[in-house]
Scaffold this active site. Structure first.
Site, PDB file in Angstrom:
ATOM      1  N   THR A 245      23.339  39.063   4.471  1.00 33.66           N
ATOM      2  CA  THR A 245      24.203  39.903   3.645  1.00 33.66           C
ATOM      3  C   THR A 245      23.853  39.791   2.152  1.00 33.66           C
ATOM      4  O   THR A 245      23.576  38.710   1.653  1.00 33.66           O
ATOM      5  CB  THR A 245      25.669  39.466   3.841  1.00 33.66           C
TER       6      THR A 245
ATOM      7  N   GLY B 271      26.979  31.367   4.411  1.00 37.33           N
ATOM      8  CA  GLY B 271      27.613  30.090   4.743  1.00 37.33           C
ATOM      9  C   GLY B 271      26.634  28.937   4.700  1.00 37.33           C
ATOM     10  O   GLY B 271      25.451  29.115   5.006  1.00 37.33           O
TER      11      GLY B 271
ATOM     12  N   GLU C 294      31.413  39.685  12.233  1.00 36.12           N
ATOM     13  CA  GLU C 294      30.913  40.090  13.557  1.00 36.12           C
ATOM     14  C   GLU C 294      31.333  41.522  13.872  1.00 36.12           C
ATOM     15  O   GLU C 294      31.688  41.860  15.003  1.00 36.12           O
ATOM     16  CB  GLU C 294      31.410  39.135  14.660  1.00 36.12           C
TER      17      GLU C 294
END
Lengths: 671, 671
Positions: A134, A173, A420
């Site tokens: 992303t 993350g 998701e």
């Protein structure tokens, strides 16, 4: 006078109509129960590391530090069952994405040589990685990602670059604090030609002192609504070089002289598989998360008393769970929670069948699995997030305290509606599958048999008679599980048929169909949930002592779906429609089932088997000592430290701000 | 390639079909706009005190300290308009409850002598007070409060005591850190006789050093979901004595020898008045809070681009607000936000009329005002809280960042569904009023004329013809504001009539009516909201350039209420019912109106007039520079401090936790 809360909860437990431990094993599975008991022992042995009570007082940095110290200890203690321990600790680990995304990507897309170079060190925690896809300006539409990897023939390297601000990798993350390496999704350019998106392994921080490597700008993206022990980070490159070797080579190879070979193109069906697995994991996780909130709210509202019943001035005050408006909000959640956990078992077993068929080259089950996984991910995340909220609100003022346990839970679970696949986007996936199937049926094209297509076949041509036809008595069909499923199926297919007509006969495009897609996907999920829930409970022997209450929970779940939007019932075509009297009758049956389940509510939440450590809640305490625990936690608030509740901090705040106001204003006449 | 976000938002603005500043004054009122401009100047002059950007990185203690320093400065700068400044700072002040509850209670229930002793020093901030009513075990049912005040004749004192743990005062605002005095609700006992609940002023902390006085246990109740600059506290007494004088004496006097005189009993209608005022304040506040979220979400989704339109590969990506599923969630909120602010003006003016009638001894309007205030408080708080959530979700991943501005807003607004009457409990108040009125009408008893009773009278006997009767064309009546209101009124009265029948003919008691009460209260509120919104916009001249878009917003609001639960439409009795075709037609009109309003969405949120300081959001920036601001804020995250993003904290965390894992695990073979 207050009635003893510990006595109240014991009394609730004594009313159990079924063996609680047997239910616990049925709903969670023996394997999970055993693992949980195993890791619980580890946690309880080292409370100085694993006790989470103090986390409510911590700043983000303190939480990160505590979480890192736990991760370090966990890696010393365990090599498996790490997810189970985090299910109890109830916060994400900063190392998580190295395990969940970095390693699997190399596993799937790296050569043996690359696995040796990157996967093995990661497995040994010699390096820690993240998966950087992303970007700040690009989420769902990955084709427009901007980060580039350009082959530099002179030096046999790839040059990694972030050409714009919006190309900055964002939300990644495990990146903000811990990662030493990134698995970076880049637009690959070789000799001026663009080949599309491919992953490259890029070292980003020194293994020696953890400083960013030259040309790398990396950091934490800052505080979030929750999930703050995860170090979501940003990453930007200013023409950083890595060896050509670092491009993961399963699907593409660039030779020394810049010849590009596409070895195989990734079977999109494999990607589907990865997504199905990820979503199945979410359904399972959501069931366990919702169970925490439902346990807290049911226990608390059964000991919290407020007001006396009309005409009973000498009785103790009434437990708030006895009020219909409280039951009406909490008991259906309890029922859906049982459904959610049950269907996650069924879905996993359906998916295992699918995988074994795939291994034989048969992909026929995969598409439905994908459509169902989108729907169940949507339903389970939405039900859980807003279910936690309902539990919080039903718990009144104390629900707003961090000590309730609802609030960290809510903020941590929240991103599940977004990641998701955003829930609103996923609905289209499910709707497209169903509309396509309906269209195939109508045009006599080939159509595989599975739960969804069988549903469509059964209800598409609706000339038959239904259990509710001819003004049938509600009392009869409302307790008939197959009849309730028929009604849900009938409703779902009617919506599918409508949308299919719009798309295939009226020229409506999918872009303008997203509102209807939501309704279609929801109705389909509700049918599948009941079907899977039914199958799961059907595995019990007919004389099982668990059956009776599970049947009640099934009915509540099915009726809550049926009655969610009665407009959809009234709008059914004549031949399958219900009368107004029948609809009102169903509403009455629904309330009756809720009242019946309320009597077993405390035993039912006990059977979720969540230890007090997992709840971290005053209100949800197993022993019912809610108020004692609230007081104990308040006294441990750092603002209240010191003898008789005064301390250095208070003295400073008084001297600097409160005291000056008190003395200055006595002279001012302006107020 | 990314399209310039600043250009995108300018383009949106250039499409305004109305003068933005004129709309701003219309919707907020000139007085508010002027006050806001005045306090904004003060805030901007002292950014080192008032800039809120750094609050996202702060621990609770740091926030408390910052808030206290602001309060101190504000008291130096201002004596009025303090609420306006806090509306921009967007967090509660720890001194707030002294102003909002402590002082007004003494004003209303103290003698002149007591005002001199307690109110005047509070007004000069020589003392700071709180209002201590709620106890750990007792919230809504105040009759069961346990704290006692017992007259001690020997010493002419009252002895204050907390007999049990659950008697501990809890949740009391301004108590945890700052109050020196409490206005304490106690059960009064004189010579063994219990007289009921009365307020007593009790000193709790030393004015010299702020330490708790002997026998007083006081502290902060700990962290909450939000509202953490408010020091909600606990308070427990171990037989503490205060002079008899400290019992507020307006309604009761205890003489030197223990003779008790009830001077006048509090007119319950006065209490109603206080509650109506408090709830009117909430409606007003909610309108301003929701406007922040809507402003952020509309601005962001109009510059955030994702995916290209089908068949337009060379166009830039589409602003996400152009997708119907995004519009469908955000635009009705924008419309309801205009409704919410409008009705708060109308409600205030209705209430002013009520007060002036009361001053002439005429209480006839008060009960309806109370019923309406319960309903509007319920609707506005629920719409705002879940509206903020909708805005956050519609903003995708970045909505989850604290920098979005949604998250502190959400947690701070949240308690409004619980306090001043829990929303689920309030519904019963409204329903009881309406059922009583319907019953009076049916039994030919006297019934005052007001908006609610006129609605009941108009639709109770439904033999007349309606604008939608006889299959009337939807196109005609869907743009007729009076027709839409008739439909809402018709629906509300049908629900009232049903409930009245259950209560008065079928013997159902109110305890078992709380689910139906929710539906009745909601339907009534929706009618009143449209009526008030209609009245407010009707005040504009017919040729006002604001009229056209306000009419669209009215239609969206009314249609969203009408279509909220179409089951209620289908269930209407034959003579007032709509056909399926009409209902589907209304849904189509609704979507059309949403598409029309979307074009004016950015100008409409600009007209709320919220400065960037009030949004504290990257996504909502007026100039559209969303991504620049996100990066700037991330760089100011303390974890990223230091040159090239490395710092002491990172070194420590690396040395203590990350480094040891990296080097130790290279030796371990277990993983």
């Amino acid at each position: 006078m207050t009635t003893n809360t510990a006595e109240s909860i014991s009394l609730e437990r004594s009313k159990a109509s079924f063996p609680i431990h047997e239910m616990e094993v049925f709903i969670n599975g023996q394997m999970y129960v055993s693992k949980r008991n195993k890791v619980l022992k580890l946690l309880r042995a080292e409370p100085h590391i694993f006790d989470q009570k103090d986390t409510y007082f911590m700043s983000r940095t303190q939480k990160l530090e505590k979480s890192l110290s736990q991760e370090k200890r966990i890696l010393e203690l365990l090599s498996t069952d790490i997810p189970v321990i985090y299910m109890i600790l109830d916060w994400p680990s900063p190392f998580e994405l190295s395990r969940l995304m970095f390693m699997p990507t190399i596993e799937q897309q790296g050569t043996e040589e690359q696995k040796k170079a990157f996967l093995e060190p990661a497995q040994k925690y010699e390096i820690i990685g993240c998966y950087a896809q992303t970007e700040m300006g690009h989420g769902s539409n990955i084709r427009s990602l901007e980060t580039t990897a350009t082959f530099v023939e002179e030096t046999d390297e790839l040059e990694i670059n972030s050409p714009t601000l919006t190309a900055t990798k964002w939300w990644i993350g495990s990146l903000g604090m811990v990662s030493t390496h990134a698995c970076l999704m880049t637009q690959l350019y070789v000799k001026g030609k663009h080949y599309g998106l491919f992953p490259v392994i890029v070292p980003i921080r020194s293994l020696k002192d953890h400083r960013p490597l030259p040309g790398v700008m990396v950091g934490d993206i800052g505080p979030k609504m929750g999930y703050n022990t995860m170090d979501n980070g940003f990453l930007r490159f200013n023409k950083v070089r890595v060896p050509r070797f670092n491009l993961l080579q399963k699907y593409i190879q660039v030779s020394r002289d810049g010849t590009v070979t596409r070895l195989s193109s990734a079977d999109p069906r494999i990607t589907y598989g990865t997504m199905v697995t990820a979503r199945a994991g979410i359904v399972n996780d959501m069931g366990k998360k919702l169970a925490k909130a439902v346990t807290i709210a049911i226990r608390y509202t059964s000991v919290r008393r407020q007001f006396k019943k009309e005409g009973e001035p000498n009785a103790p005050e009434t437990p708030v769970l006895d009020y219909d408006i409280v039951q009406y909000r909490l008991v259906p959640l309890l029922a859906k929670n049982y459904a959610m956990i049950s269907i996650s078992h069924e879905f996993m077993s359906e998916y295992a069948k699918t995988v074994s068929l795939i291994e034989q080259g048969d992909f026929s089950k995969l598409k439905e699995m994908h459509a169902i996984s989108c729907g169940l991910k949507r339903w389970s995340s939405e039900t859980t997030i807003y279910g936690i909220d309902t539990c919080r609100h039903a718990s009144g003022g104390h629900g707003y305290s961090m000590f309730s346990g609802f609030n960290d839970l809510f903020t941590t679970v929240y991103p599940n509606i977004i990641w998701e696949g955003d829930n609103y986007v996923l609905a289209k996936q499910t709707a497209m599958y169903l509309v396509k199937a309906a269209h195939a049926l109508q045009s006599n094209a080939a159509l595989e048999n599975n739960d969804s297509t069988l549903m469509i076949k059964k209800f598409f041509n609706s000339r038959q008679s239904y259990p509710w036809s001819g003004g049938a008595s509600v009392k009869e069909f409302a307790s008939n599980q197959l009849a309730l499923m028929d009604l849900l199926g009938c409703k779902a297919v009617f919506l599918v048929k409508n949308l299919s007509e719009k798309i295939h006969s009226q020229g409506q495009n999918w872009e303008d169909s997203s509102i209807q897609s939501q309704h279609v996907a929801t109705a389909h999920s509700e049918y599948i949930i009941c079907l899977y829930f039914y199958r799961h409970t059907s595995k019990l022997p007919t004389n099982s002592p668990l059956r009776a209450i599970l049947d009640v929970l099934f009915n509540i779940t099915a009726l809550s779906f049926i009655l969610r939007n009665t407009g959809e019932l009234y709008a059914l075509p004549q031949e399958s429609s219900l009368s107004r009297k029948q609809i009102i009758g169903l509403e009455e049956e629904y309330i009756k089932s809720i009242k019946a389940a309320r009597k077993q509510a405390v035993p039912l939440v006990d059977a979720f088997g969540i230890p007090d450590e997992g709840l971290n809640s005053s209100l949800g305490k197993y022993d019912g000592n809610v108020y004692e625990d609230l007081m104990e936690r308040a006294l441990s608030e750092p603002l209240n430290a010191g003898s008789s509740g005064h301390n250095q901090l208070r003295t400073e705040l008084f001297n600097n701000y409160i005291g000056p106001v008190l003395s200055n204003n006595s002279k001012s006449g302006s107020l």
